[in-house]
Write a protein that holds these residues in place. Structure first.
Motif, short mmCIF file in Angstrom:
data_model
loop_
_atom_site.label_atom_id
_atom_site.label_comp_id
_atom_site.label_asym_id
_atom_site.label_seq_id
_atom_site.Cartn_x
_atom_site.Cartn_y
_atom_site.Cartn_z
N HIS A 10 -26.86 -75.59 44.30
CA HIS A 10 -26.11 -76.82 43.82
C HIS A 10 -27.11 -77.64 43.51
O HIS A 10 -27.67 -78.44 44.45
CB HIS A 10 -24.94 -77.27 44.27
N ASN A 11 -27.70 -77.79 42.28
CA ASN A 11 -28.69 -78.60 42.01
C ASN A 11 -30.09 -78.50 42.58
O ASN A 11 -30.60 -78.99 43.26
CB ASN A 11 -28.41 -80.11 42.08
N ASN A 38 -24.51 -70.42 41.60
CA ASN A 38 -24.69 -71.70 41.00
C ASN A 38 -23.23 -72.40 40.81
O ASN A 38 -22.41 -71.80 40.31
CB ASN A 38 -25.49 -71.56 39.62
N ASP A 39 -23.35 -73.48 41.32
CA ASP A 39 -21.78 -74.03 41.14
C ASP A 39 -21.94 -75.42 40.21
O ASP A 39 -22.31 -76.49 40.83
CB ASP A 39 -21.41 -74.67 42.51
N ASN A 40 -21.72 -75.38 39.19
CA ASN A 40 -21.57 -76.67 38.38
C ASN A 40 -22.77 -77.46 38.58
O ASN A 40 -22.72 -78.57 38.55
CB ASN A 40 -20.38 -77.62 38.55
N SER A 41 -24.07 -77.03 38.57
CA SER A 41 -25.12 -77.96 38.87
C SER A 41 -25.44 -78.83 37.42
O SER A 41 -25.15 -78.45 36.29
CB SER A 41 -26.58 -77.00 39.08
N THR A 45 -30.90 -75.79 37.16
CA THR A 45 -30.71 -74.78 38.13
C THR A 45 -30.37 -73.39 37.15
O THR A 45 -31.18 -72.46 37.51
CB THR A 45 -29.47 -74.57 39.11
N ASN A 64 -22.54 -67.61 38.25
CA ASN A 64 -21.93 -69.10 37.95
C ASN A 64 -20.76 -69.22 38.20
O ASN A 64 -19.73 -68.64 37.74
CB ASN A 64 -22.38 -69.16 36.41
N LYS A 67 -15.60 -75.04 38.80
CA LYS A 67 -14.89 -75.82 39.86
C LYS A 67 -13.77 -75.07 40.66
O LYS A 67 -13.08 -74.26 40.02
CB LYS A 67 -14.30 -77.08 39.23
N ASN A 69 -16.15 -76.66 43.50
CA ASN A 69 -17.50 -76.42 44.10
C ASN A 69 -17.60 -76.20 45.36
O ASN A 69 -16.53 -76.91 45.85
CB ASN A 69 -18.77 -77.71 44.13
N ALA A 74 -19.18 -70.59 47.28
CA ALA A 74 -20.45 -70.00 46.83
C ALA A 74 -20.68 -68.61 47.70
O ALA A 74 -21.06 -67.57 47.25
CB ALA A 74 -21.53 -70.78 46.67
N THR A 213 -26.01 -82.56 50.23
CA THR A 213 -24.36 -82.89 49.98
C THR A 213 -23.74 -82.63 51.02
O THR A 213 -22.29 -82.76 51.09
CB THR A 213 -24.11 -81.91 48.92
#
Ligand SMILES: Nc1nc2c(ncn2[C@@H]2O[C@H](COP(=O)(O)OP(=O)(O)OP(=O)(O)O)[C@@H](O)[C@H]2O)c(=O)[nH]1
Ligand SMILES: [Mg+2]
Length: 241
Positions: A10-11, A38-41, A45, A64, A67, A69, A74, A213
């Motif tokens: 994530h980011n 990857n989760d809503n980065s 990313t 990918n 939501k 997240n 993941a 996070t």
């Protein structure tokens, strides 16, 4: 030994572009694939992952998610996507740039006949570099609770997301936590299920790129929920005997 590496990201654009070439540079023959989840980065990313796919081809895969997240979601989706030709799965954080050299010791240890190897931050007193004090206290308190109430659990560090397990071991976990507490499930459930798991010392260093996070107080109830799940699973196993 054919391994799939599952990387929750994530980011993490700055980290994956360093980590992945480092892993493939050293261990290409062991890693069948690297699955970036990857989760809503909100950074690049996804584009960084696509560039890596261009460079390394089928070795890299991008999952990918949308939501909600969460590391647990993941990990669960990453493991679900592991290719059939892999018999082992490694999970690690995308910011574990300094841990790539450790992978060699995981592989050596696994070959000794274990079902899984966990990278432990609490076997060696020099392992923690800038580990936040509040995280250390809560981690130690959690493990104290586990060991005090379940003496058969001898793990020093069940909750680090740096694990190399046979694929069937991850499959047996059935991750339920959507957040960081999933790392406790992947550490504890296999022991309850009777798998042969061993710890090796690894260093944990504060990230240099990107943002953390992990929020200790917000996550505490989720870790306690995993604890209750462990107690429940143990009772269930006892009733079956
Ligand atoms: N896919 C996905 N990955 C996540 C999410 N939250 C965190 N991660 C990843 O999970 C891993 C661990 O998160 P970190 O923020 O590094 O947590 P930490 O290691 O406890 O804290 P620091 O290293 O200090 O930042 C990293 O690879 C993150 O990118 C999420 O919501 N979705
Ligand atoms: Mg981290």
């Amino acid at each position: 030994m054919k391994i799939s590496l599952v990387l929750p990201a994530h980011n993490e654009e700055e980290n994956i572009v360093i980590l992945i070439p480092k892993v493939l540079g050293k261990y290409k023959k062991f890693f069948n694939e690297i699955i970036i989840v990857n989760d809503n980065s909100t950074d690049n990313t996804k584009d960084a992952a696509l560039k890596l796919i261009k460079k390394y081809g089928k070795k890299i895969r991008l999952v990918n998610r949308s939501k909600p997240n969460g590391v647990g979601y993941a990990l669960r989706d990453g493991i679900k996507n592991v290719g059939k030709s892999s018999d082992w799965v490694m999970t690690m954080d995308a910011d574990f740039l300094d841990n790539v050299d450790d992978i060699e010791r995981f592989i050596e240890k696994a070959k000794e006949g274990y079902d899984g190897v966990i990278g432990s931050r609490f076997l060696d007193s020099n392992s923690l570099v800038k580990y936040p004090f509040i995280k250390k206290i809560s981690n130690r308190a959690y493990h104290f609770l586990l060991r005090a109430t379940i003496p058969s659990l001898k793990l020093k560090d069940a909750t680090n997301n740096f694990k190399l397990y046979k694929k069937e071991v991850f499959d047996s976990v059935n991750i339920k936590a959507g957040n960081f507490a999933a790392n406790a499930e992947t550490g504890l459930i296999p022991i309850i299920k009777g798998y042969k798991i061993v710890e090796i010392p690894v260093v944990w260093k504060q990230r240099e790129h990107g943002k953390s996070t992990f929020k200790v107080f917000k996550l505490a109830p989720s870790y306690l929920k995993v604890y209750l799940r462990i107690i429940f699973e143990m009772l269930k196993a006892k009733l079956r005997v």
